[in-house]
Design a protein around this motif. Structure first.
Motif, PDB file in Angstrom:
ATOM      1  N   GLU A  18       0.847  -1.208   0.000  1.00 40.72           N
ATOM      2  CA  GLU A  18       0.000   0.000   0.000  1.00 40.72           C
ATOM      3  C   GLU A  18       0.873   1.245   0.000  1.00 40.72           C
ATOM      4  OE1 GLU A  18      -3.570   2.377   0.098  1.00 40.72           O
ATOM      5  OE2 GLU A  18      -3.087   0.378  -0.613  1.00 40.72           O
ATOM      6  N   ALA A  19       1.926   1.249   0.810  1.00 40.07           N
ATOM      7  CA  ALA A  19       2.850   2.396   0.832  1.00 40.07           C
ATOM      8  C   ALA A  19       3.619   2.490  -0.486  1.00 40.07           C
ATOM      9  CB  ALA A  19       3.813   2.282   2.010  1.00 40.07           C
ATOM     10  N   VAL A  20       4.037   1.358  -1.009  1.00 42.92           N
ATOM     11  CA  VAL A  20       4.752   1.341  -2.292  1.00 42.92           C
ATOM     12  C   VAL A  20       3.838   1.880  -3.392  1.00 42.92           C
ATOM     13  CG1 VAL A  20       5.745  -0.186  -4.063  1.00 42.92           C
ATOM     14  CG2 VAL A  20       6.297  -0.538  -1.644  1.00 42.92           C
ATOM     15  N   THR A  21       2.588   1.458  -3.377  1.00 44.33           N
ATOM     16  CA  THR A  21       1.624   1.920  -4.372  1.00 44.33           C
ATOM     17  C   THR A  21       1.397   3.420  -4.251  1.00 44.33           C
ATOM     18  OG1 THR A  21       0.534  -0.226  -4.440  1.00 44.33           O
ATOM     19  CG2 THR A  21      -0.758   1.645  -5.194  1.00 44.33           C
ATOM     20  N   TRP A  22       1.233   3.913  -3.027  1.00 40.93           N
ATOM     21  CA  TRP A  22       1.018   5.344  -2.811  1.00 40.93           C
ATOM     22  C   TRP A  22       2.196   6.139  -3.370  1.00 40.93           C
ATOM     23  CZ3 TRP A  22       3.172   9.647  -0.753  1.00 40.93           C
ATOM     24  CH2 TRP A  22       2.338  10.733  -0.498  1.00 40.93           C
ATOM     25  N   CYS A  23       3.408   5.738  -3.028  1.00 43.69           N
ATOM     26  CA  CYS A  23       4.608   6.448  -3.497  1.00 43.69           C
ATOM     27  C   CYS A  23       4.754   6.353  -5.016  1.00 43.69           C
ATOM     28  CB  CYS A  23       5.854   5.896  -2.817  1.00 43.69           C
ATOM     29  SG  CYS A  23       5.961   6.311  -1.073  1.00 43.69           S
ATOM     30  N   THR A  24       4.522   5.163  -5.558  1.00 44.73           N
ATOM     31  CA  THR A  24       4.621   4.978  -7.008  1.00 44.73           C
ATOM     32  C   THR A  24       3.582   5.824  -7.720  1.00 44.73           C
ATOM     33  OG1 THR A  24       5.433   2.720  -6.707  1.00 44.73           O
ATOM     34  CG2 THR A  24       4.575   3.284  -8.876  1.00 44.73           C
ATOM     35  N   GLN A  46     -10.717   4.670 -23.954  1.00 48.71           N
ATOM     36  CA  GLN A  46     -10.735   4.643 -25.416  1.00 48.71           C
ATOM     37  C   GLN A  46     -10.561   3.222 -25.939  1.00 48.71           C
ATOM     38  OE1 GLN A  46     -11.498   7.399 -27.172  1.00 48.71           O
ATOM     39  NE2 GLN A  46     -11.753   8.360 -25.178  1.00 48.71           N
ATOM     40  N   GLY A  47     -10.995   2.245 -25.210  1.00 42.88           N
ATOM     41  CA  GLY A  47     -10.872   0.859 -25.637  1.00 42.88           C
ATOM     42  C   GLY A  47     -10.793  -0.048 -24.428  1.00 42.88           C
ATOM     43  N   VAL A  48     -10.426  -1.283 -24.668  1.00 44.42           N
ATOM     44  CA  VAL A  48     -10.338  -2.269 -23.596  1.00 44.42           C
ATOM     45  C   VAL A  48      -9.149  -1.960 -22.683  1.00 44.42           C
ATOM     46  CG1 VAL A  48     -10.060  -4.712 -23.068  1.00 44.42           C
ATOM     47  CG2 VAL A  48     -11.422  -4.020 -25.032  1.00 44.42           C
ATOM     48  N   PHE A  49      -8.027  -1.590 -23.287  1.00 47.68           N
ATOM     49  CA  PHE A  49      -6.815  -1.316 -22.517  1.00 47.68           C
ATOM     50  C   PHE A  49      -6.457   0.156 -22.630  1.00 47.68           C
ATOM     51  CE2 PHE A  49      -6.385  -5.805 -23.686  1.00 47.68           C
ATOM     52  CZ  PHE A  49      -6.245  -6.356 -22.421  1.00 47.68           C
ATOM     53  N   GLU A  50      -5.712   0.622 -21.639  1.00 49.16           N
ATOM     54  CA  GLU A  50      -5.166   1.967 -21.681  1.00 49.16           C
ATOM     55  C   GLU A  50      -3.669   1.858 -21.401  1.00 49.16           C
ATOM     56  OE1 GLU A  50      -6.430   3.411 -17.322  1.00 49.16           O
ATOM     57  OE2 GLU A  50      -8.101   3.525 -18.721  1.00 49.16           O
ATOM     58  N   LYS A  51      -2.928   2.902 -21.728  1.00 48.42           N
ATOM     59  CA  LYS A  51      -1.480   2.874 -21.491  1.00 48.42           C
ATOM     60  C   LYS A  51      -1.180   2.630 -20.014  1.00 48.42           C
ATOM     61  CE  LYS A  51      -0.755   6.804 -23.520  1.00 48.42           C
ATOM     62  NZ  LYS A  51      -0.100   8.052 -23.930  1.00 48.42           N
ATOM     63  N   ASN A  52      -2.031   3.105 -19.146  1.00 48.41           N
ATOM     64  CA  ASN A  52      -1.864   2.936 -17.712  1.00 48.41           C
ATOM     65  C   ASN A  52      -1.763   1.465 -17.305  1.00 48.41           C
ATOM     66  OD1 ASN A  52      -2.040   4.161 -14.914  1.00 48.41           O
ATOM     67  ND2 ASN A  52      -3.792   2.774 -14.878  1.00 48.41           N
ATOM     68  N   ASP A  53      -2.347   0.578 -18.093  1.00 47.67           N
ATOM     69  CA  ASP A  53      -2.306  -0.850 -17.782  1.00 47.67           C
ATOM     70  C   ASP A  53      -0.889  -1.416 -17.828  1.00 47.67           C
ATOM     71  OD1 ASP A  53      -5.064  -0.953 -17.351  1.00 47.67           O
ATOM     72  OD2 ASP A  53      -5.475  -1.397 -19.456  1.00 47.67           O
ATOM     73  N   ALA A  54       0.042  -0.664 -18.403  1.00 55.25           N
ATOM     74  CA  ALA A  54       1.444  -1.107 -18.422  1.00 55.25           C
ATOM     75  C   ALA A  54       2.006  -1.218 -17.004  1.00 55.25           C
ATOM     76  CB  ALA A  54       2.297  -0.143 -19.246  1.00 55.25           C
ATOM     77  N   PHE A  55       1.434  -0.492 -16.071  1.00 56.02           N
ATOM     78  CA  PHE A  55       1.913  -0.578 -14.689  1.00 56.02           C
ATOM     79  C   PHE A  55       1.678  -1.961 -14.089  1.00 56.02           C
ATOM     80  CE2 PHE A  55       1.655   4.036 -15.172  1.00 56.02           C
ATOM     81  CZ  PHE A  55       2.937   4.365 -14.760  1.00 56.02           C
ATOM     82  N   PHE A  56       0.738  -2.697 -14.647  1.00 53.72           N
ATOM     83  CA  PHE A  56       0.544  -4.087 -14.239  1.00 53.72           C
ATOM     84  C   PHE A  56       1.860  -4.851 -14.380  1.00 53.72           C
ATOM     85  CE2 PHE A  56       0.050  -8.321 -16.121  1.00 53.72           C
ATOM     86  CZ  PHE A  56      -0.462  -9.013 -15.040  1.00 53.72           C
TER      87      PHE A  56
END
Length: 149
Positions: A18-24, A46-56
């Motif tokens: 949770e702390a790692v996620t907050w900082c990231t 704008q579709g099924v995926f977004e660029k943000n999904d790269a954080f996965f």
């Protein structure tokens, strides 16, 4: 190490995430990797995926590597750190993508006060379309002001 130690390592890792996620989220996603996160702050996907999904992948790769190196040559603590990260990732998917953003319509009638508070806090986070002036960068910890108390 004992089974309880391994369980403790997994739970502690989950909580630390949770702390790692907050900082990231605050310093990386709303910082130098904003170009990957920016589409997530736009009103509609704008579709099924977004660029943000790269954080996965940014979180999944270390988790997989830790789990791989945590079983060879013998079972060790790295596996359980990897599991803690993986369980947090699963929680993130269910809370953030399913519950909050409704990318899947699995939990669309939530009445639980804690989960409603999570959604409110995240809406406040998304009211800012730019990378500045953000708040509520975590996922599971939400300030009391977002709960109907």
């Amino acid at each position: 190490m004992t089974v309880l130690t391994y369980i403790g390592i997994t739970v502690l890792t989950f909580l630390v995430m949770e702390a790692v996620t907050w900082c990231t989220h605050k310093f990386v996603m709303h910082g130098f990797l904003w170009y990957l996160h920016e589409d997530h702050h736009q009103p509609k996907y704008q579709g099924v995926f977004e660029k943000n999904d790269a954080f996965f992948l940014i979180f999944a790769v270390p988790s997989m590597l830790l789990m791989y190196f945590g079983v060879e040559p013998v079972l060790n603590y790295k596996l359980f750190i990897g599991l803690g990260i993986m369980f947090y990732g699963m929680a993130y998917f269910l809370i953030h993508d399913v519950l909050i953003h409704q990318r899947f319509k699995w939990f669309d009638k939530i009445k639980n006060p804690y989960l409603v508070g999570l959604r409110k806090a995240h809406k406040v986070h998304h009211k800012h379309l730019g990378k500045e002036h953000g708040e509520c960068f975590g996922m599971l910890y939400v300030p009391k002001k977002y709960f109907n108390v």
